[in-house]
Design an enzyme around this catalytic site. Structure first.
Site, PDB file in Angstrom:
ATOM      1  N   LYS A   1       0.860  -1.183   0.000  1.00  0.00           N
ATOM      2  CA  LYS A   1       0.000   0.000   0.000  1.00  0.00           C
ATOM      3  C   LYS A   1       0.894   1.231   0.000  1.00  0.00           C
ATOM      4  O   LYS A   1       1.688   1.434   0.916  1.00  0.00           O
ATOM      5  CB  LYS A   1      -0.931   0.021   1.208  1.00  0.00           C
ATOM      6  N   ASP A  57       1.838   5.366  -0.199  1.00  0.00           N
ATOM      7  CA  ASP A  57       1.376   6.624   0.376  1.00  0.00           C
ATOM      8  C   ASP A  57       1.513   7.720  -0.678  1.00  0.00           C
ATOM      9  O   ASP A  57       2.386   8.577  -0.611  1.00  0.00           O
ATOM     10  CB  ASP A  57       2.203   6.959   1.620  1.00  0.00           C
ATOM     11  N   GLU A 108       2.941   1.831   4.518  1.00  0.00           N
ATOM     12  CA  GLU A 108       1.617   2.226   5.001  1.00  0.00           C
ATOM     13  C   GLU A 108       0.749   1.011   5.288  1.00  0.00           C
ATOM     14  O   GLU A 108      -0.171   1.060   6.101  1.00  0.00           O
ATOM     15  CB  GLU A 108       0.936   3.124   3.969  1.00  0.00           C
TER      16      GLU A 108
END
Length: 338
Positions: A50, A52, A192
Site C-alpha cells: 500500500k 502513500d 503504510e
C-alpha cells in the site's frame, strides 16, 4: 487484436469486449475496502504494497497521453516526466491504473509529494527537485479491447508485457501468500500497509471487497469545515476542523493542530479565507473557541491513533491536502470484519 491478446486462452478471449474511450474507462476506478482481516489461509489472494501517494490513471490513445486523477482532473502538468515515459512506449493504446509517489529516506512521503500535487505548469514541476515514481498495478484497456473482465493475474501479466518499466515507471510486484506476518513485516519496513486482492477478480467500477486495505496505522481523509485562530507565534491557523459525511450530513470528527510547516499554514489560511462562510457546515454544534467556518470543499489526509468513544479523533496529525478526492465521497471508514 494485438499479439499479447492473441496469446490469451480461449476462455479469457471470450471475456474481452470492444472498449469505450480510455478516459471514460478511467472515470470510475476500482476502490479498496478497509478491512481488519488477517487470515488468508485459503489462498486465492495476492498482496501488494500500500503506497502513500495519489491514484493516477494513465490513458494513451490516438497518439496522446493523459494522466487523470480518480476524480477526472488532468495531471499532465504535475508529472511531465511520467507523460514522456508513457509517450515513449511502443504500445500506443492502453488505459492503466496506478499510484504516483515521492520518496524520502527510502519511504514514500505524502507531504513531499504535496510539492508536486499543487502544480500545473510542467516547468515548475521539474524545478521542484522532487522526483516522482509511478507504480502501475492494473490494466483496463489494451489495443481497443476492454480487459476489465479478465482475472487480475491475467491483467497484471498483460500490463507487465505491454509496457517497459524504466525511468519513473515501476511495475507493482505482489506476493502470493500473506496475512498478519506479511503485514507485520510491511509495518516494520515503514510501509503504510498492504492491499489484498482476489487473484481471479474482475476490475469493477466501485468500492469492492475484492480489494482490501490492510493498514499499519489509522488514517483517512476528512473534509475541512473550518479552522481556529493561531496562538502565540504561530501563523495562519491553529487547527483545522474536520468532518465526514453520514446520511448527507457533515459530522464533526475533531480538530487537527499538528503536522504543518510555516508555508502550509499560510497556504491553508489563504485557501480557507476564500471559502469563508458565516454558518457552520457541521450537523452538530462545534464548540471550539475562535472558530471560523468554511465551505466544505477541501479534503485533508489525516493520520490518528484511534477513534474515541464519542466519535472524535485521538492524536490526529495533518498529512496534506488531497486534490484527487471529492468532499461528498468522504465517509467514516469502518473496517470490514473478516
Amino acid at each position: 487484436m494485438s499479439t499479447l491478446l492473441d496469446g490469451l486462452s480461449t476462455e479469457h478471449r471470450r471475456r474481452l469486449r470492444d472498449a469505450a474511450p480510455g478516459a471514460e474507462l478511467a472515470a470510475s476506478p476500482m476502490l479498496a475496502t478497509l478491512s481488519d482481516r488477517r487470515d488468508f489461509g485459503r489462498g486465492g489472494w495476492i498482496f501488494e504494497r500500500k503506497l502513500d501517494g495519489i491514484r493516477l490513471l494513465a490513458v494513451r490513445e490516438r497518439g496522446r497521453v493523459r494522466l487523470l486523477s480518480r476524480t477526472g482532473r488532468s495531471l499532465n502538468g504535475s508529472y511531465p516526466e511520467i507523460v514522456e515515459a508513457l509517450e515513449a512506449q511502443d504500445c500506443d493504446d492502453f488505459t492503466a491504473d496506478g499510484e504516483v509517489v515521492a520518496f524520502s529516506a527510502g519511504r514514500t512521503d505524502f507531504s513531499r509529494l504535496q510539492q508536486r500535487m499543487q502544480l500545473t505548469d510542467p516547468d515548475q514541476a521539474r524545478t521542484t527537485g522532487v522526483a516522482v515514481t509511478y507504480y502501475l498495478f492494473d490494466l483496463l484497456r489494451l489495443d481497443g479491447q476492454d480487459v476489465r473482465g479478465l482475472p487480475l493475474r491475467a491483467r497484471k501479466s498483460l500490463l507487465r508485457s505491454a509496457l517497459r518499466f524504466r525511468g519513473p515507471l515501476r511495475f507493482t510486484a505482489h506476493r502470493n501468500q500473506g496475512g498478519q506476518g506479511l503485514l507485520d513485516d510491511a509495518c516494520r519496513r515503514g510501509w503504510e500497509g498492504l492491499i489484498a486482492k482476489v487473484a481471479d477478480g474482475r476490475y469493477v467500477t466501485r468500492r469492492s471487497p475484492d480489494w482490501l486495505k490492510l493498514k499499519c496505522a489509522s488514517g483517512q481523509e476528512f473534509v475541512v469545515g473550518g479552522f481556529t485562530e493561531p496562538a502565540g507565534s504561530r501563523v495562519g491557523l491553529g487547527a483545522l476542523l474536520l468532518g465526514y459525511y453520514e446520511d448527507g450530513r457533515l459530522r464533526y470528527a475533531g480538530k487537527v493542530g499538528t503536522g504543518y510547516d510555516h508555508a502550509t499554514l499560510l497556504d491553508l489560511r489563504r485557501r480557507l479565507d476564500q471559502l469563508a462562510t458565516r454558518r457552520s457546515p457541521f450537523a452538530e454544534p462545534v464548540r471550539e473557541k475562535g472558530a471560523h467556518w468554511a465551505e466544505p470543499e477541501l479534503v485533508a489526509e489525516t493520520g490518528f491513533t484511534e477513534w474515541t468513544r464519542d466519535g472524535r479523533l485521538r492524536h490526529p496529525r495533518f498529512l496534506g491536502l488531497r486534490e484527487d478526492k471529492k468532499p461528498g465521497d468522504v465517509v467514516r471508514e469502518r473496517p470490514r470484519r473478516g
